[in-house]
Scaffold this active site. Structure first.
Site, short mmCIF file in Angstrom:
data_model
loop_
_atom_site.label_atom_id
_atom_site.label_comp_id
_atom_site.label_asym_id
_atom_site.label_seq_id
_atom_site.Cartn_x
_atom_site.Cartn_y
_atom_site.Cartn_z
N CYS A 65 -25.39 10.17 66.18
CA CYS A 65 -26.10 9.37 65.18
C CYS A 65 -25.38 8.05 64.96
O CYS A 65 -24.50 7.95 64.11
CB CYS A 65 -26.22 10.15 63.88
SG CYS A 65 -27.07 9.22 62.60
N CYS A 119 -25.52 6.58 61.54
CA CYS A 119 -24.61 7.15 60.55
C CYS A 119 -23.17 6.67 60.75
O CYS A 119 -22.45 6.47 59.80
CB CYS A 119 -24.56 8.67 60.63
SG CYS A 119 -26.06 9.46 61.14
N ASP A 120 -22.77 6.54 61.99
CA ASP A 120 -21.33 6.39 62.27
C ASP A 120 -20.89 5.03 62.80
O ASP A 120 -19.69 4.79 62.99
CB ASP A 120 -20.90 7.47 63.28
CG ASP A 120 -21.11 8.87 62.72
OD1 ASP A 120 -21.01 9.02 61.49
OD2 ASP A 120 -21.40 9.80 63.48
#
Ligand code: NAP
Length: 303
Positions: free
Chosen positions: A131, A134-135
């Site tokens: 992801c 997200c990261d």
């Protein structure tokens, strides 16, 4: 005997629980051991309407759950192990425990695919990620690899360039699957380089990712590439193993639906990522959960 059993406790399932609970159907939500779904793996969610300052993924799921609980949803924190939709009252098993129900809403979601190569699982969360949204922020001024050639890989590679120094897109063919517009954007992004006809065969690093071993699939030559992040966007697999032979699935495992949520079995509905491989957003999953709840309510009324 239940009116409605909801299988899955993330965006779609919990929204279906909220709506069926408010319709006085006293839903039973079998939320799974890993309830909350993919948002449990994210950090900040900035695109869920109603939270102008953003909200952490797990906190959002906690609010969803509390709201469903407030109106009387009953929860079972376990995984469904078997279903039988061929009987008049649908049967749902959690181990040896049998639940009988007049209707079912399937909202078991999907999981991101991985390559199953050495180092990938071991370093998941320590430089390996499925992801980028997200990261990405953890990779400021670093070099990262993105595996995949679809729209997701392009979208996420471009998102990564907001932070990373360099993004290497590794694709197994010499043509992208992504839409033309996404391809153009990626090709025009100076921070993105493409490595064609290649795949990763090993992720390197002890505690954190330090590089990957790439293999050219035409020449079979291997080479090491230094990087600190290793991202995968090679599609998702819907969690439909237990429904095989019970309802119609597409070849890729997604549940076939008509009129938004109806499966091939009357009284069994499906919502969220388990039937949607296109949008895959928290808000579309929630919307789909709402639709399934309304459809289930209408179905129960008609009985
Ligand atoms: P996808 O279109 O199925 O693409 C998956 C990519 O991963 C393909 O390039 C595929 O290679 C590659 N791949 C699959 N398995 C692999 C493996 N074992 N090793 C190496 N590479 C592998 O999936 P997606 O990109 O997640 O998109 C899913 C759907 O959502 C699509 O309909 C897409 O259009 C949509 N979407 C749209 C947007 C947007 O419009 N903004 C954004 C994201 C997603 P091959 O090409 O060789 O098969």
């Amino acid at each position: 005997m239940e009116n409605v059993v909801i299988i899955g406790g993330a965006c779609a399932g919990l929204t279906a629980a909220l709506y069926t609970a408010r319709a006085n159907l006293e839903p039973l939500c079998i939320e799974g051991y890993q309830s909350g779904g993919q948002l449990m793996l994210t950090t900040e969610v900035e695109n869920y309407p109603g939270f102008p300052l953003g909200i952490m993924g797990p906190a959002l799921m906690d609010l969803f759950r509390k709201q469903a609980e407030r109106f009387g949803t009953k929860f079972v924190t376990a995984d469904v192990t078997k279903v039988d939709f061929k009987t008049k009252l649908f049967e749902i098993y959690v181990g040896n425990h049998l639940y009988k129900t007049k209707s079912v809403i399937i909202a078991t979601g999907a999981k991101p695919n991985t390559l199953k190569i050495p180092g990938e699982k071991e370093l998941m969360g320590h430089g390996v990620s499925t992801c980028a949204t997200c990261d990405a922020a953890f990779f400021r001024d670093q070099d990262v690899v993105m595996v995949g050639g679809g729209d997701s890989a392009m979208e996420e590679a471009m998102f990564l360039t907001k932070f990373a120094r360099k993004v290497f897109v590794v694709h197994r063919r010499d043509k992208l699957r992504a839409s033309k517009i996404m391809q153009d954007r990626a090709f025009n992004n100076k921070k993105i380089s493409f490595i064609w006809d290649s795949t990763a065969v090993k992720v390197l690093g002890e505690k954190e990712v330090t590089g990957v071993v790439l293999q050219n699939l035409k020449t079979h030559k291997e080479e090491k590439l230094d990087c600190q992040g290793f991202f995968l966007a090679i599609g998702h697999t819907p969690n439909t193993e237990i429904f095989k032979g019970q309802i119609e699935l597409y070849e890729n495992g997604y549940i076939k639906v008509v009129n938004q949520t109806r499966t091939s079995v009357e009284g069994v509905f499906a919502a969220g990522d388990v039937q949607d491989h296109r949008y895959r957003q928290a808000v579309t999953a929630a919307g789909s959960g709402c639709a399934a709840a309304i459809d289930a309510e209408k179905y129960l009324e008609s009985l």
